[in-house]
Enzyme design. Structure first.
Site, short mmCIF file in Angstrom:
data_model
loop_
_atom_site.label_atom_id
_atom_site.label_comp_id
_atom_site.label_asym_id
_atom_site.label_seq_id
_atom_site.Cartn_x
_atom_site.Cartn_y
_atom_site.Cartn_z
N ARG A 65 0.57 -1.63 0.24
CA ARG A 65 0.53 0.33 0.12
C ARG A 65 1.01 1.44 -0.22
O ARG A 65 0.53 2.65 -0.58
CB ARG A 65 -1.18 -0.07 1.05
CG ARG A 65 0.11 0.17 2.12
CD ARG A 65 -1.09 0.43 3.92
NE ARG A 65 -0.72 -0.47 5.08
CZ ARG A 65 -0.40 -0.06 6.08
NH1 ARG A 65 -1.69 1.52 5.86
NH2 ARG A 65 -0.57 0.33 7.22
N GLU B 60 -17.75 4.39 0.36
CA GLU B 60 -17.96 3.19 -0.35
C GLU B 60 -18.63 3.27 -2.34
O GLU B 60 -18.20 2.91 -2.62
CB GLU B 60 -17.61 1.72 0.34
CG GLU B 60 -16.42 1.47 1.41
CD GLU B 60 -17.28 2.35 2.77
OE1 GLU B 60 -17.46 2.57 2.49
OE2 GLU B 60 -16.08 2.60 2.97
N ASP C 72 -7.70 -6.56 14.01
CA ASP C 72 -8.49 -5.44 13.88
C ASP C 72 -9.94 -6.57 13.30
O ASP C 72 -10.37 -6.70 13.43
CB ASP C 72 -8.89 -4.82 12.45
CG ASP C 72 -8.69 -3.40 13.17
OD1 ASP C 72 -8.47 -3.09 13.91
OD2 ASP C 72 -8.45 -2.92 11.80
N ARG D 36 -1.42 -4.87 4.20
CA ARG D 36 -1.28 -4.17 5.08
C ARG D 36 0.15 -3.91 5.63
O ARG D 36 0.54 -2.85 6.05
CB ARG D 36 -2.69 -3.92 5.93
CG ARG D 36 -1.80 -3.49 7.57
CD ARG D 36 -2.84 -3.47 8.97
NE ARG D 36 -1.87 -2.69 9.90
CZ ARG D 36 -2.02 -3.58 11.13
NH1 ARG D 36 -1.46 -4.59 10.79
NH2 ARG D 36 -1.38 -2.19 12.07
N SER E 150 -4.57 5.30 6.28
CA SER E 150 -3.95 3.40 6.22
C SER E 150 -3.86 3.07 4.44
O SER E 150 -2.97 2.40 3.72
CB SER E 150 -5.36 3.27 6.51
OG SER E 150 -5.37 2.95 8.02
N HIS F 101 -4.90 -3.78 2.49
CA HIS F 101 -5.21 -4.92 4.27
C HIS F 101 -6.39 -6.20 3.47
O HIS F 101 -7.09 -6.27 4.17
CB HIS F 101 -6.37 -3.59 4.91
CG HIS F 101 -5.95 -2.70 5.58
ND1 HIS F 101 -5.26 -2.25 5.13
CD2 HIS F 101 -5.44 -2.46 6.60
CE1 HIS F 101 -4.30 -0.71 5.53
NE2 HIS F 101 -5.24 -1.16 6.26
N PHE G 109 -13.90 -3.50 2.14
CA PHE G 109 -15.47 -2.57 2.04
C PHE G 109 -15.64 -1.96 0.67
O PHE G 109 -17.08 -1.97 0.25
CB PHE G 109 -14.86 -1.73 2.66
CG PHE G 109 -14.72 -1.15 4.63
CD1 PHE G 109 -15.55 -2.42 4.95
CD2 PHE G 109 -13.87 -0.92 5.27
CE1 PHE G 109 -15.08 -2.82 6.71
CE2 PHE G 109 -13.38 -0.87 5.92
CZ PHE G 109 -13.95 -1.48 7.14
C1 LIG Z 1 -17.89 0.32 5.58
C2 LIG Z 1 -16.51 0.74 6.57
N1 LIG Z 1 -15.65 1.79 5.89
C3 LIG Z 1 -14.74 2.51 6.16
C4 LIG Z 1 -14.36 1.99 7.57
C5 LIG Z 1 -12.92 2.01 8.21
N2 LIG Z 1 -13.70 2.80 9.26
C6 LIG Z 1 -12.87 2.68 11.11
S1 LIG Z 1 -13.69 3.11 11.91
C7 LIG Z 1 -13.33 4.64 10.59
C8 LIG Z 1 -14.32 5.93 11.03
C9 LIG Z 1 -15.74 6.19 11.17
O1 LIG Z 1 -16.36 7.24 12.16
P1 LIG Z 1 -16.86 7.64 13.07
O2 LIG Z 1 -18.00 6.68 12.32
O3 LIG Z 1 -17.42 8.89 13.77
O4 LIG Z 1 -16.86 6.48 15.08
P2 LIG Z 1 -16.47 7.36 15.91
O5 LIG Z 1 -15.90 8.54 15.42
O6 LIG Z 1 -17.23 7.33 16.64
O7 LIG Z 1 -14.96 6.66 16.09
C10 LIG Z 1 -14.00 4.43 9.61
C11 LIG Z 1 -13.88 4.68 8.09
C12 LIG Z 1 -14.86 0.42 7.74
N3 LIG Z 1 -15.10 -0.42 9.32
N4 LIG Z 1 -16.23 -0.25 7.42
#
Ligand SMILES: Cc1ncc(C[n+]2csc(CCOP(=O)(O)OP(=O)(O)O)c2C)c(N)n1
Lengths: 285, 308
Positions: free
Chosen positions: B6, B54, B112, B162, B33, B104, B79
């Site tokens: 990546r 996505e 994870d 990753r 990432s 990843h 995703f």
């Molecule tokens: C479909 C999907 N896309 C991307 C991710 C990667 N990801 C994990 S947490 C996150 C950010 C989440 O932000 P938020 O919903 O505001 O959560 P918080 O700030 O409360 O942790 C992302 C993009 C994922 N888990 N699932």
């Protein structure tokens, strides 16, 4: 045995104690998500004790109220609650993210049914909660269903499909709690993809919307009590929160999203939380 | 050198951005990432932060491609490939020149756990008739693949790691799209491998050769279109075929090779990979041991297969 709700001061103490558990388990795991676990713990503490009325005995009871952690990466907060409630052993928290542990990095309901559903791919939990609420309606039960969403997660299209359809089915037994901590990964939510004005948006979809300070235990309790009302509309609570809440150096929109504290940071974080615990305890006595 | 593919992608696409103005990069809240952040900083006008959307990102990229741009869309592989019908219609069936950059991949992501792991992405993308699939094994190959994708319009999927991966090529390496890359010659068996497991497969092969098993190691960086001609020839020459991948054995490299051979040169095969299971949390090393994708695991499985 009739359920006796806990008072806000007791709940605040419990939430602070679980903040320490979250820090400890994430340090031990060496990876995971402190920011979004700490922003949600006050909300979830009030929800689990006073509104899910969750106990070790009813955690899998057929008529239990359901909770879906749609923002699955916040699961350390849920595991801390499970330990506090006696659903799992406190020592098990230290197995988080290790090979063979039931405490997977994101909820996995096959190993640990108490989490209700497997989540971690964002945007899917609300539809599952909606379906549970629909099933509860068919069965004419009093079961209520709650889902916790992230504000970044709120950008996913599937969320909006559920927002559109839940009112159609009159799901007044369904509640969304939006952990509006203003941050995600690439930056502040307002910059990455703004979701405001969120109250207007959701109201226009025919939901019953409340907006509260998501760290004010009494306000959370009141808002959640309002979700017991059945007036034909699904409930939505916009909870204004702070990512990393309770640990000063973690209070940032994205710095501590997916980074865990090293030994020195862990000690500092626990010292800060210890002060919060003592303050909360002294108010109690 | 050991670097994650990546990172190779992030650096290379940012370098290409300087000379190719048609390149645009989109990401869905994972730019740190996926390493698209390097391009984002250098070319803010040609980088689009789509938020956690996505599906919208895939569709918007298709639209940009149909307007003549060259979109690279980045997220964790699971995703983005998980939005299958959107890729199927808006990208593949529309012949939109979109490169899906899925990082990843595999159990190698570690702690994870399964929700963030792509174990079915190759299987999904492989079913789309015109989709190109490239999985580089190391830094040099990843950079070459990015250059190839920027220069050759087609719906494409680039599968990246990753974790850091070892070099298996030197500076003389020339990436040839669609061609098998023979790393070690041998006549007792052929080991086809791809992506993050190539280095371990080579190490396992060295042990096997030390014990007198003259195994061949072939890197399959282009999973679609597959170099069927070479695969058939190698199977006929060696009589034993092994595949190694950090992916479910259903639908991935092993399946692709088996499909070719079952029609053209039926050969006894051993498919090494995730054996129709979900992944789980654990350190990358613990998971490679558990799924027998570490050097010892590959060595043992190949050895059992050869002496059976
Ligand atoms: C479909 C999907 N896309 C991307 C991710 C990667 N990801 C994990 S947490 C996150 C950010 C989440 O932000 P938020 O919903 O505001 O959560 P918080 O700030 O409360 O942790 C992302 C993009 C994922 N888990 N699932």
């Amino acid at each position: 045995m009739p359920h006796s709700p806990k008072d806000p001061r007791t709940l605040q103490l419990l939430a602070h104690e679980m903040r320490a558990d979250i820090i400890r388990m994430l340090h031990e795991a060496g990876s995971g998500h402190p920011g979004g676990s700490l922003s949600a713990i006050d909300l979830l503490t009030v929800l689990f004790y006073n509104h899910l009325e969750r106990t070790a005995d009813n955690a899998l009871a057929k008529d239990r109220h359901r909770f879906i952690l749609s923002k699955g990466h916040g699961v350390p907060a849920v595991y801390a609650l499970f330990a506090k409630l006696g659903i799992i052993e406190p020592a098990e928290l230290m197995t988080l993210r290790k090979l063979g542990s039931r405490l997977q990095g994101h909820p996995y309901n096959v190993m640990l049914p108490e989490v209700e559903a497997s989540t971690g791919s964002l945007g899917q939990g609300l539809s599952i909660a909606q379906g549970m609420a629909m099933a509860a309606k068919i069965e004419h039960t009093d079961i209520r269903v709650y889902a916790l969403l992230g504000d970044g997660e709120f950008q996913e299209g599937q969320i909006w499909e559920s927002l559109l359809s839940a009112p159609k089915f009159g799901l007044d037994n369904l509640t969304v709690i939006l952990d509006f901590n203003k941050g995600q990964i690439d930056g502040p939510t307002s910059e990455v993809m703004n979701i405001e004005p969120v109250v207007d948006k959701v109201q226009s979809f025919n939901w019953e919307v409340q907006r509260i300070d998501g760290h004010d235990i009494a306000a959370i309790d009141k808002a959640l009590t309002n979700t017991h009302a059945r007036n034909g509309k699904p409930h939505f609570i916009v909870a204004d929160t702070m990512k990393g809440k309770g640990v000063s150096f973690m209070e940032h929109p994205n710095e501590w999203h997916g980074k865990t504290p090293n030994a020195e940071e862990t000690a500092r974080a626990l010292a800060e939380i210890d002060i919060l615990i003592h303050q909360a305890a002294s108010v109690l006595s | 050198m050991k670097i994650a593919t990546r990172v190779s992608f992030g650096e290379e696409i940012a370098a290409l951005g300087a000379t190719d103005n048609d390149i645009v990069v989109l990401d869905a809240d994972l730019s740190k990432s996926t390493q698209s952040q390097i391009f984002a900083k250098r070319f803010p006008d040609r980088f689009f932060e789509m938020g956690i959307q996505e599906q919208n990102m895939i569709g918007a990229a298709a639209g940009m491609a149909l307007m003549g741009r060259k979109p690279f869309i980045c997220s964790f592989s699971t995703f983005v490939t998980g939005r299958f019908d959107t890729i199927r219609m808006s990208v593949a069936y529309s012949a939109a020149n979109v490169t899906i950059v899925g990082t990843h991949c595999g159990v190698g992501i570690g702690e994870d756990g399964y929700s963030q792991m792509a174990l079915e992405d190759v299987a999904l993308m492989r079913t789309l008739p015109n989709m190109h699939i490239i999985q580089p094994a190391d830094d040099r190959e990843a950079r070459a693949a990015v250059r190839y994708l920027a220069a050759n319009p087609n719906p494409s999927f680039l599968r990246l790691t990753r974790q850091a991966v070892e070099d298996v090529h030197d500076d003389s390496y020339e990436f040839r799209f669609g061609k098998a890359d023979v790393l070690l010659e041998g006549k007792d068996a052929v080991l086809f491998c791809s992506g993050p497991v190539v280095a371990n497969t080579l190490h396992a092969a060295e042990q096997l050769r030390a014990e007198g098993h003259d195994v061949r190691v072939v890197n399959i960086h282009t999973i679609k279109p597959l170099d069927a001609e070479y695969i058939v020839r190698a199977a006929k020459e060696t009589g034993r075929v092994v595949t190694v991948e950090d992916h479910n054995i259903i639908g991935g490299l092993g399946a692709a090779v088996a499909e070719v051979l079952s029609e053209a040169a039926p050969t006894l095969m051993k498919r090494i990979g995730v054996r129709d299971e979900y992944g789980e949390s654990g350190s990358p090393e613990a998971l490679y041991t558990r799924h027998r994708l570490d050097t010892a695991g590959i060595y043992e499985q190949v050895r059992e297969f050869l002496i059976a």
